[in-house]
Design an enzyme around this catalytic site. Structure first.
Site, short mmCIF file in Angstrom:
data_model
loop_
_atom_site.label_atom_id
_atom_site.label_comp_id
_atom_site.label_asym_id
_atom_site.label_seq_id
_atom_site.Cartn_x
_atom_site.Cartn_y
_atom_site.Cartn_z
N LYS A 153 19.07 31.66 -16.52
CA LYS A 153 17.85 32.04 -15.81
C LYS A 153 18.16 33.34 -15.07
O LYS A 153 18.69 33.32 -13.96
CB LYS A 153 17.52 30.92 -14.82
CG LYS A 153 16.08 30.61 -14.68
CD LYS A 153 15.90 29.30 -13.95
CE LYS A 153 14.73 29.36 -13.02
NZ LYS A 153 13.50 29.81 -13.63
N1 PMP Z 1 10.19 28.44 -18.59
C1 PMP Z 1 10.47 29.48 -17.77
C2 PMP Z 1 10.45 30.85 -18.33
C3 PMP Z 1 10.74 29.26 -16.41
O1 PMP Z 1 10.99 30.29 -15.59
C4 PMP Z 1 10.71 27.95 -15.90
C5 PMP Z 1 10.97 27.70 -14.44
N2 PMP Z 1 12.35 27.55 -14.20
C6 PMP Z 1 10.44 26.90 -16.79
C7 PMP Z 1 10.18 27.18 -18.12
C8 PMP Z 1 10.44 25.46 -16.31
O2 PMP Z 1 11.76 25.10 -15.97
P1 PMP Z 1 12.09 23.94 -14.94
O3 PMP Z 1 11.36 22.73 -15.40
O4 PMP Z 1 13.57 23.79 -15.03
O5 PMP Z 1 11.63 24.41 -13.60
#
Ligand code: PMP
Length: 299
Positions: A153
């Site tokens: 991320k």
């Molecule tokens: N896709 C993207 C591009 C994101 O930034 C996020 C947020 N982290 C998610 C999906 C969802 O991830 P999570 O369920 O781990 O928050």
């Protein structure tokens, strides 16, 4: 190389040493930063952090991908998260750990640059999400997995999310839905997508998306509730026969989609499977279901 002392900031020439928050850095210039979004909820005992180990693993994976040495162990990081919650005396909220290359250094060479690691926290009441969003399939395609590592991320990736977001907003929609470079459904700007059709839950397979921790939770919860889950490549036409569509993410948990321009227009308010999953998710995060206690780190 250090920048010269005078800078232009918010309309004025000022000296760098007097500027309270500004410093030129590679994190800002190149998106050379990593972050997480983590939630903690009130439980019957004390605040509990939801899936802290998985968020910690992803944060450390992101750090490794961007060559960052965070200077602490995963255990120390998890303790720092809890310490931040305790220091603010909060029972529920949202945490944002962020690490970025903070040295005022020119050029792309981030190797050995100084790092700043911070953890911000916002008090959030854990209210049920009743929003219904309108989406647009945007022209901007999702980053291709051959150009980035989707398991990390990294701040810079979000330039792609932002372009799609602006495109959707300028056309009058709440959120963008991205297709991948081959035309398959990928994800939203900061969330994953699930589609219910004839009682089965479909979601794009991982590979061309950041496969979120909430996505993973929902797949497991649905399986435990006896709802069949299919992870596969999906074309936008698939949305036309959807009964329910929802998005997932740490912040939004589950969020209903009311419309996707040209593909989906939900007239009725009935979202049976979404309701069932949302209710279960909320019971789990607040520590009411024993089976999922291992997803919660109590303070
Ligand atoms: N896709 C993207 C591009 C994101 O930034 C996020 C947020 N982290 C998610 C999906 C969802 O991830 P999570 O369920 O781990 O928050």
């Amino acid at each position: 190389m250090k920048p010269a002392n005078k800078i232009w900031l918010n309309g004025k020439i000022t000296s760098i040493s007097g500027a309270r928050f500004l410093n030129f850095n590679q994190g800002l210039n190149y998106g050379a930063c990593i972050y997480e979004g983590i939630r903690f909820y009130k439980t019957s005992k004390c605040p509990g952090v939801f899936r802290l180990r998985e968020h910690t693993d992803r944060f450390f994976y992101s750090a490794k991908t961007l060559g960052m040495d965070l200077g602490l162990t995963k255990g120390e990081f998890m303790e720092a998260i809890k310490q931040t919650i305790r220091a603010n005396k909060l029972s529920s909220g949202y945490l944002r750990p962020l690490a970025y290359y903070s040295e005022p250094k020119m050029g792309i060479n981030i190797i050995g640059s100084e790092l700043t690691l911070s953890i911000f926290v916002w008090p959030w009441r854990d209210e049920i999400n009743t929003k219904r969003v309108c989406m647009k399939i945007v022209k901007t395609r999702r980053l291709d997995p051959s150009t980035v590592d989707f398991k990390a991320k990294i701040g810079g990736y979000y330039a792609n999310s932002l372009l799609g977001f602006l495109e959707a907003r300028r056309a009058g929609f709440d959120e963008p839905l991205f297709l991948d470079t081959k035309g398959f459904i990928a994800e939203g700007a900061i969330n994953n997508i699930f589609i219910v059709r004839s009682g089965i839950l479909y979601t794009p397979e991982s590979g061309n998306i950041l496969s979120g921790i909430t996505r993973d939770s929902i797949i497991k919860i649905a399986g435990d509730l006896g709802i069949k889950v299919v992870e596969k490549k999906l074309r936008p036409e698939f949305l036309r026969l959807a009964d329910e569509i929802f998005l997932t993410g740490t912040g939004i948990e589950l969020e209903r989609v009311g419309k996707i321009q040209n593909f989906f227009d939900k007239k009725s308010d009935v979202t049976k499977i979404t309701d069932k999953l949302q209710d279960r998710y909320r019971e789990i995060v607040s520590g009411r279901i024993k089976k999922y206690f291992n997803w919660i780190d109590l303070l």
